[in-house]
Design an enzyme around this catalytic site. Structure first.
Site, short mmCIF file in Angstrom:
data_model
loop_
_atom_site.label_atom_id
_atom_site.label_comp_id
_atom_site.label_asym_id
_atom_site.label_seq_id
_atom_site.Cartn_x
_atom_site.Cartn_y
_atom_site.Cartn_z
N ASN A 122 53.66 -2.53 28.75
CA ASN A 122 54.37 -1.27 28.97
C ASN A 122 55.24 -0.85 27.79
O ASN A 122 56.10 0.01 27.94
CB ASN A 122 55.24 -1.36 30.23
N LYS A 181 43.78 -7.40 25.93
CA LYS A 181 44.24 -7.16 27.29
C LYS A 181 43.67 -8.20 28.26
O LYS A 181 44.36 -8.67 29.16
CB LYS A 181 43.87 -5.73 27.75
N ARG A 205 52.41 -9.65 31.40
CA ARG A 205 51.67 -8.38 31.51
C ARG A 205 52.60 -7.17 31.38
O ARG A 205 52.18 -6.10 30.97
CB ARG A 205 50.88 -8.34 32.83
N ARG A 241 38.35 -3.89 53.81
CA ARG A 241 39.33 -4.79 53.14
C ARG A 241 38.86 -5.30 51.79
O ARG A 241 39.30 -6.35 51.32
CB ARG A 241 39.70 -5.97 54.04
N LYS A 286 44.15 -3.01 38.06
CA LYS A 286 45.16 -2.16 38.70
C LYS A 286 44.46 -0.90 39.20
O LYS A 286 43.85 -0.18 38.41
CB LYS A 286 46.27 -1.77 37.71
N HIS A 295 49.35 11.26 28.77
CA HIS A 295 49.99 9.95 28.89
C HIS A 295 49.99 9.20 27.55
O HIS A 295 51.02 8.68 27.12
CB HIS A 295 49.25 9.14 29.97
N GLU A 298 51.20 -9.32 36.98
CA GLU A 298 52.39 -8.85 36.27
C GLU A 298 53.69 -9.51 36.74
O GLU A 298 54.65 -8.86 37.10
CB GLU A 298 52.50 -7.32 36.35
N GLU A 345 46.65 3.84 23.02
CA GLU A 345 46.61 2.59 23.80
C GLU A 345 46.03 1.45 22.98
O GLU A 345 46.39 0.29 23.19
CB GLU A 345 45.80 2.79 25.09
N HIS A 363 56.50 2.72 27.43
CA HIS A 363 56.23 3.45 28.67
C HIS A 363 57.47 4.07 29.30
O HIS A 363 57.39 5.14 29.88
CB HIS A 363 55.53 2.54 29.69
N HIS A 374 57.18 7.80 29.87
CA HIS A 374 57.18 8.42 31.21
C HIS A 374 58.24 9.51 31.29
O HIS A 374 58.02 10.56 31.89
CB HIS A 374 57.44 7.38 32.30
N1 LIG Z 1 44.73 1.17 36.10
C1 LIG Z 1 45.36 1.03 34.95
O1 LIG Z 1 45.64 -0.09 34.49
C2 LIG Z 1 45.72 2.26 34.17
C3 LIG Z 1 46.15 2.15 32.85
C4 LIG Z 1 46.41 3.32 32.14
C5 LIG Z 1 46.24 4.56 32.75
N2 LIG Z 1 45.83 4.62 34.05
C6 LIG Z 1 45.60 5.90 34.72
O2 LIG Z 1 44.53 6.55 34.04
C7 LIG Z 1 44.65 7.95 34.22
C8 LIG Z 1 44.40 8.63 32.90
O3 LIG Z 1 43.08 8.32 32.49
P1 LIG Z 1 42.34 9.20 31.40
O4 LIG Z 1 43.22 9.37 30.22
O5 LIG Z 1 40.99 8.62 31.23
O6 LIG Z 1 42.30 10.65 32.08
P2 LIG Z 1 41.22 11.42 32.97
O7 LIG Z 1 40.51 10.49 33.85
O8 LIG Z 1 41.93 12.56 33.58
O9 LIG Z 1 40.20 11.96 31.87
C9 LIG Z 1 40.67 12.86 30.89
C10 LIG Z 1 39.83 14.13 30.85
O10 LIG Z 1 38.60 13.86 30.18
C11 LIG Z 1 37.49 14.27 30.99
N3 LIG Z 1 36.40 13.36 30.63
C12 LIG Z 1 36.25 12.07 30.98
N4 LIG Z 1 35.24 11.53 30.32
C13 LIG Z 1 34.70 12.50 29.55
C14 LIG Z 1 33.63 12.54 28.63
N5 LIG Z 1 32.95 11.45 28.32
N6 LIG Z 1 33.36 13.72 28.05
C15 LIG Z 1 34.09 14.83 28.31
N7 LIG Z 1 35.14 14.85 29.15
C16 LIG Z 1 35.44 13.68 29.76
C17 LIG Z 1 38.01 14.16 32.38
O11 LIG Z 1 37.24 14.94 33.28
C18 LIG Z 1 39.43 14.68 32.21
O12 LIG Z 1 39.45 16.07 32.17
C19 LIG Z 1 46.03 8.20 34.80
O13 LIG Z 1 45.90 8.51 36.17
C20 LIG Z 1 46.74 6.87 34.62
O14 LIG Z 1 47.71 6.64 35.62
C21 LIG Z 1 45.56 3.50 34.76
#
Ligand SMILES: NC(=O)c1ccc[n+]([C@@H]2O[C@H](COP(=O)([O-])OP(=O)(O)OC[C@H]3O[C@@H](n4cnc5c(N)ncnc54)[C@H](O)[C@@H]3O)[C@@H](O)[C@H]2O)c1
Length: 366
Positions: free
Chosen positions: A247, A229, A243, A123, A145, A267, A239, A187, A250, A254
Site C-alpha cells: 500500500n 507480488k 502485504r 460458499r 483479494k 487509481h 495481510e 503499480e 495508497h 486515496h
Molecule cells: N483485488 C486487488 O488486489 C486489487 C488491486 C488493485 C486494484 N483493484 C481494483 O481494480 C479496479 C481497477 O482496475 P482497472 O484499473 O483494471 O480498471 P477497470 O477494470 O475499470 O478497467 C479500466 C478501463 O479499461 C477498459 N478495458 C479493460 N480492458 C481493456 C482492453 N484490453 N482494451 C480496452 N479497454 C479495456 C475497461 O472497460 C475500463 O473502462 C478497482 O476497482 C480497484 O479497486 C483491486
C-alpha cells in the site's frame, strides 16, 4: 511464435498454488486454461467494452461446456453488491454445480466482482482471472483479494479467494487507452520501489520501451512485478504484516482520488503522486535521501505519469481524508514510508504536522 517466449510465475500457496501465465496469444491457447476447469459449467463475467473485443477469442474453447456470459456496464460504479446478486442469479440459471468455474475477462473491476461472486456461490467455487488491463495483470488478478464497493466506501465488502489460474494475454493491452496503461505502470513501479531495487534500476533503463509498449519489455515488467507480488502473497496471504507494504502511496493516493471525486485521477495516477508524497515525507523524517525521491520522480515522469497534486486540492482537506483511510491514533497517522528505493516499511505515529507540511509544499505554486 513471434515475440518473447511466454512466462509462468507460480503463486505458492500449498494446495491452492496457481500459475500466472504471461505472454502473447494466451486467450487463444484454449487447451492450457481449459485444463484448469474441473466441471462442465462456466460463467464468463466481463463488461460491455471488453467482451466485444475479447470474448470471441475464448468462445471456441468453451464449446462443449455449459456456459453463459454475464456483462457488466463499464465503470467502477458497477462493482456493486447488486451486480454480485445478478451474477449469482446467472449461475443459478446456468445450473452451476460446485465444480463450476467463473471466468473473469476484463480489468480489476470485473476481476474483483467476478472473484467475489465465485467466493459466494455455494460458499466458494473456482474462478480463473483473464486480466485485460495492465493494472489487473500486475496487481488485482494476483493475490486473491476480491470484493465490491458499498455506498459507504470502496472495497468494503469482500473475501480472500484465490483464483485457479491467471491468464495474462499481453495482446489485449493493444486496445487499452494510454491513460489506463500508464496507471498500470504506476503499480509496476510501486512494486519495485517497495522491495526490489534491481528491478527499479531495470525499469529506469527500460522506461522509454515501456512507455512505447514494446511487447518484450512489457512482458518482462509484468513477470517481474507479478513474481514480486507472488512472493509477498505467499508469505502473508491475508495481510497480517508484509502485504501491507504493497500500500505504499495508497493513503495519500486515496485522499487524492476522493478529493477528485474519483474522476480527476485514476487509481494508478493517485498511487503515483501518493508514492512521491510518501517519499517526500520519508525524506522530511530523515528516513531517506533526496536522491531516492528524485529517482522516483524521474521514473514516474519518464513513463508519462502525473507527479503533481491536481490544482485546487486543499491540504487540510486531504489530511482529513487521510485520517479516515486507516486506523490512526489521535494526532498521528500510520503510513507506509521508505528508507530509499526497495526498502519500504510501516511507520506508526507519524505526526500530522509533518504530513500537512508535505501536502502544503506540494500544493503551493512552484
Ligand atoms: N483485488 C486487488 O488486489 C486489487 C488491486 C488493485 C486494484 N483493484 C481494483 O481494480 C479496479 C481497477 O482496475 P482497472 O484499473 O483494471 O480498471 P477497470 O477494470 O475499470 O478497467 C479500466 C478501463 O479499461 C477498459 N478495458 C479493460 N480492458 C481493456 C482492453 N484490453 N482494451 C480496452 N479497454 C479495456 C475497461 O472497460 C475500463 O473502462 C478497482 O476497482 C480497484 O479497486 C483491486
Amino acid at each position: 511464435m513471434n515475440g518473447p517466449a511466454r512466462q509462468t510465475v507460480t503463486v505458492a500457496l500449498g494446495q491452492r498454488s496457481y500459475p500466472v501465465w504471461i505472454g502473447a496469444g494466451l486467450l487463444h491457447d484454449h487447451a492450457r486454461w481449459l485444463a484448469m476447469l474441473r466441471g462442465r459449467h462456466a460463467l464468463v463475467v466481463s463488461n460491455t467494452t471488453v467482451a466485444p473485443l475479447y470474448l470471441p477469442r475464448i468462445e471456441a474453447g468453451l464449446d462443449g461446456l455449459r456456459w453463459a456470459s454475464f456483462l457488466l456496464d463499464d465503470g467502477e460504479a458497477h462493482k456493486s453488491f447488486a451486480n454480485v446478486g445478478r451474477v449469482l442469479e446467472a449461475l443459478g440459471e446456468l445450473g452451476a454445480t460446485r465444480d463450476a468455474c467463473v471466468i473473469a475477462l476484463g480489468g480489476g473491476v470485473v476481476g474483483d466482482l467476478a472473484g467475489f461472486s465465485a467466493a459466494c456461490w455455494m460458499r466458494g467455487i473456482d474462478f480463473i482471472q483473464m486480466p485485460t488491463t495492465l493494472l489487473a495483470m500486475v496487481d488485482s488478478s494476483v493475490g486473491g483479494k476480491t470484493g465490491v464497493n458499498l455506498p459507504v466506501g470502496k472495497n468494503l465488502a469482500g473475501a480472500f479467494h484465490q483464483p485457479r489460474a491467471v491468464v495474462a494475454d499481453i495482446d489485449t493491452l493493444a486496445t487499452l487507452p494510454g491513460r489506463e496503461y500508464r496507471a498500470g505502470l504506476a503499480e509496476v513501479i510501486k512494486g519495485a520501489a517497495i522491495g526490489d531495487e534491481p528491478f527499479f534500476a531495470w525499469l529506469e533503463q527500460h522506461a522509454a520501451a515501456l512507455a512505447a509498449r514494446e511487447p518484450a519489455t512489457v512482458q518482462q515488467a509484468i513477470a517481474r512485478k507479478v513474481a514480486y507480488k507472488a512472493g509477498v502473497v505467499a508469505r502473508d496471504e491475508t495481510e497480517q504484516g508484509e502485504r501491507a507494504l504493497l500500500n505504499l502511496g495508497h493513503t495519500f493516493g486515496h485522499a487524492l482520488e476522493t478529493a477528485g471525486h474519483y474522476t480527476a485521477l485514476l487509481h494508478g495516477e493517485g498511487v503515483a503522486i501518493g508514492m512521491l508524497l510518501a517519499a517526500r515525507l520519508s525524506e522530511r523524517l530523515g528516513m531517506s535521501a533526496q536522491a531516492a525521491t528524485a529517482r522516483l520522480q524521474r521514473l514516474l515522469e519518464a513513463v508519462g505519469l502525473p507527479v503533481a497534486v491536481p490544482p485546487g486540492m486543499d491540504p487540510p482537506q486531504l489530511l482529513a481524508l487521510m485520517r479516515l483511510d486507516k486506523k490512526n491514533t489521535a494526532g498521528t497517522l500510520r503510513l507506509i514510508l521508505w528508507r530509499g528505493i526497495g526498502r519500504a516499511e510501516i511507520v506508526a505515529g507519524v505526526a500530522e504536522a509533518d504530513v500537512l507540511a508535505v501536502l502544503t509544499e506540494a500544493t503551493s505554486a512552484p
